[in-house]
Design a protein around this motif. Structure first.
Motif, PDB file in Angstrom:
ATOM      1  N   SER A  82       0.790  -1.230   0.000  1.00 18.49           N
ATOM      2  CA  SER A  82       0.000   0.000   0.000  1.00 18.49           C
ATOM      3  C   SER A  82       0.820   1.277   0.000  1.00 18.49           C
ATOM      4  O   SER A  82       0.243   2.371   0.002  1.00 18.49           O
ATOM      5  N   GLY A 106      -8.780  -7.023   0.779  1.00 19.46           N
ATOM      6  CA  GLY A 106      -7.784  -6.362   1.604  1.00 19.46           C
ATOM      7  C   GLY A 106      -8.393  -5.256   2.448  1.00 19.46           C
ATOM      8  O   GLY A 106      -9.600  -5.229   2.712  1.00 19.46           O
ATOM      9  N   SER A 107      -7.562  -4.327   2.911  1.00 22.81           N
ATOM     10  CA  SER A 107      -8.034  -3.239   3.772  1.00 22.81           C
ATOM     11  C   SER A 107      -9.083  -2.412   3.050  1.00 22.81           C
ATOM     12  O   SER A 107      -8.999  -2.187   1.840  1.00 22.81           O
ATOM     13  N   SER A 108     -10.078  -1.951   3.788  1.00 26.42           N
ATOM     14  CA  SER A 108     -11.236  -1.331   3.149  1.00 26.42           C
ATOM     15  C   SER A 108     -11.855  -0.266   4.049  1.00 26.42           C
ATOM     16  O   SER A 108     -11.731  -0.317   5.276  1.00 26.42           O
ATOM     17  N   ARG A 131      -6.613   4.922   6.473  1.00 24.79           N
ATOM     18  CA  ARG A 131      -7.069   3.547   6.696  1.00 24.79           C
ATOM     19  C   ARG A 131      -6.689   2.608   5.570  1.00 24.79           C
ATOM     20  O   ARG A 131      -7.037   1.432   5.584  1.00 24.79           O
ATOM     21  N   SER A 132      -6.015   3.144   4.535  1.00 23.12           N
ATOM     22  CA  SER A 132      -5.521   2.331   3.428  1.00 23.12           C
ATOM     23  C   SER A 132      -6.637   1.609   2.688  1.00 23.12           C
ATOM     24  O   SER A 132      -6.498   0.448   2.275  1.00 23.12           O
ATOM     25  N   GLY A 133      -7.746   2.310   2.473  1.00 25.39           N
ATOM     26  CA  GLY A 133      -8.893   1.678   1.833  1.00 25.39           C
ATOM     27  C   GLY A 133      -8.641   1.333   0.365  1.00 25.39           C
ATOM     28  O   GLY A 133      -8.436   2.224  -0.460  1.00 25.39           O
ATOM     29  N   ASN A 134      -8.683   0.040   0.074  1.00 19.62           N
ATOM     30  CA  ASN A 134      -8.522  -0.386  -1.321  1.00 19.62           C
ATOM     31  C   ASN A 134      -9.734  -0.031  -2.161  1.00 19.62           C
ATOM     32  O   ASN A 134      -9.614   0.226  -3.367  1.00 19.62           O
ATOM     33  N   TRP A 185     -12.016   7.716  11.135  1.00 19.76           N
ATOM     34  CA  TRP A 185     -10.822   6.976  10.732  1.00 19.76           C
ATOM     35  C   TRP A 185      -9.637   7.363  11.616  1.00 19.76           C
ATOM     36  O   TRP A 185      -9.325   8.542  11.799  1.00 19.76           O
ATOM     37  N   LYS A 240      -3.414   4.529  10.671  1.00 18.00           N
ATOM     38  CA  LYS A 240      -2.676   3.298  10.972  1.00 18.00           C
ATOM     39  C   LYS A 240      -1.193   3.541  11.237  1.00 18.00           C
ATOM     40  O   LYS A 240      -0.504   2.658  11.760  1.00 18.00           O
ATOM     41  N   THR A 288       1.294  -6.814   2.394  1.00 14.46           N
ATOM     42  CA  THR A 288       0.632  -7.928   1.722  1.00 14.46           C
ATOM     43  C   THR A 288       1.431  -9.182   2.081  1.00 14.46           C
ATOM     44  O   THR A 288       2.546  -9.101   2.603  1.00 14.46           O
TER      45      THR A 288
END
Length: 395
Positions: free
Chosen positions: A64, A95-97, A118-121, A209, A212, A230
């Motif tokens: 990410s 994955g992260s969402s 939040r690394s939202g895919n 949020w 992270k 990953t």
């Protein structure tokens, strides 16, 4: 104006052909920080100088950390208040969402917060489709941006960083990308945010949020940037911190002890390579009638200070048969006289313009010309020259 254009081009071209980014030469005499990373890099954000590198050009998966490129491309090409819609192809991404609903709409700005905190895919794909017309179209923009800022060992296949063949970068390239991105005030603000709330059109409660990036809470002065993981890339991290006006960014790829390693890397940079002032704006140049057009700072070890040299390069006089309008560029309302090239141990590290005393000096850009050999300089200098030309042509 034709002659004016030629003069501007002749001044810019040498800067664009020379890159000052390089690993700190003095690091061989200073004990390097120990890390558990497969690959690592530390960069000074102002100058773009890489202060430490461990296998920094090894091409690896970056998970990410990809979203650093996604964010800066979206900021530069999109409109923050535009509504981004979650399509079927971006909904419920693995994955992260952010757990966005199908058909849900959110401003690009808020979605960027969700992307980076939040690394939202799902946010990454939705942003890509909105800004690029399609995910594939956005990936083209990502690779174009990589080429523009000189990331020679990077290639992107998607906007989120899920493992894919042909999707890779290096610690050194990620450091350069991060330094470039941190010059953008919107990007800088987003990645430094610990907590963010955003409207939720489907529920009575707001999105909330929490970033992270634990470095924001673990390290004094921390102000970014992005986590990544990953199963094939393992733990990846880019962090940044600012102390005494100097901002550094650290990168580790495949590092099981990244929080501690980043603290050691940042400590190493702040202690051994403080940002030092090499020149001040409007400083008279000895034995001449010119002054510096901007200041110049560079991170230097104590042992390197005496190895800095400066070379004054004055522009040559132009043809006597210039038109009246073209010769106006020669008077003191314009006043560009040449440049000073800075060298460290005989190697080019940056350049500043010089002007005739009393002439108009354009605003100082936020990004030093030393930092990047590509679009960073073009964008910065274009803005500066627009100011010059506007002043020159005003009644």
């Amino acid at each position: 104006m034709k002659m004016l254009t030629k003069m501007i081009a002749s001044f810019l071209i040498p800067l664009l052909l020379l890159s000052s980014v390089g690993t700190a030469g003095a690091s061989g005499t200073i004990p390097s920080p120990s890390t558990h990373a497969q690959s690592a890099a530390l960069i000074d954000v102002t100058s773009g100088r890489i202060l430490y590198s461990k296998s920094g050009d090894q091409e690896l998966r970056i998970a990410s950390l990809t979203k650093i490129m996604t964010a800066i491309v979206a900021i530069e090409h999109g409109k923050l208040q535009d509504k981004v819609k979650v399509t079927a192809s971006s909904f419920a991404k693995e994955g992260s969402s952010l757990y966005l609903k199908l058909g849900e709409e959110m401003t690009l700005e808020n979605m960027l917060y969700g992307l980076m905190l939040r690394s939202g895919n799902d946010a990454a794909s939705a942003i890509a489709e909105h800004v690029g017309g399609s995910e594939e179209g956005f990936v083209l923009l990502m690779n174009k941006k990589a080429e523009e800022i000189g990331l020679t060992r990077s290639h992107f296949m998607n906007p989120h960083g899920l493992d894919a063949e042909g999707h890779y970068s290096t610690a050194n390239d990620m450091a350069r990308l991060t330094a470039y991105a941190l010059h953008n005030p919107v990007f800088k603000r987003i990645v430094a945010t610990e907590n963010k709330s955003a409207p939720n059109p489907n529920e009575s409660w707001e999105y909330s949020w929490h970033n992270k990036n634990k470095m924001l809470r673990l390290y004094e002065g921390a102000d970014g940037v992005k986590t990544g993981y990953t199963k094939k890339a393992f733990r990846c991290l880019v962090s940044s911190a600012t102390r005494d006006g100097q901002q550094l960014a650290a990168v580790t790829l495949n590092d099981g002890d990244d929080w501690n390693d980043h603290a050691r890397m940042l400590d190493f940079g702040f202690k051994n390579f403080p940002l030092r002032e090499i020149a001040e704006k409007e400083q008279p140049v000895a034995n001449t009638t010119v002054v510096t057009g901007r200041g110049f700072q560079y991170p230097l070890a104590e042992s390197e200070i005496d190895s800095i040299s400066k070379k004054l390069i004055l522009t040559t006089n132009r043809s006597q048969n210039e038109s009246q309008n073209e010769s106006k560029a020669n008077d003191l309302s314009f006043g560009l006289a040449g440049r000073i090239e800075m060298q460290l141990n005989g190697k080019f590290i940056g350049s500043i313009p010089v002007y005739h005393k009393g002439s108009y000096i354009p605003p100082q850009p936020e990004m030093q010309e030393a930092a990047f050999a590509g679009i960073g300089e073009i964008t910065t200098w274009a803005a500066a020259w627009r100011a010059v030309i506007s002043h020159l042509l005003s009644p």
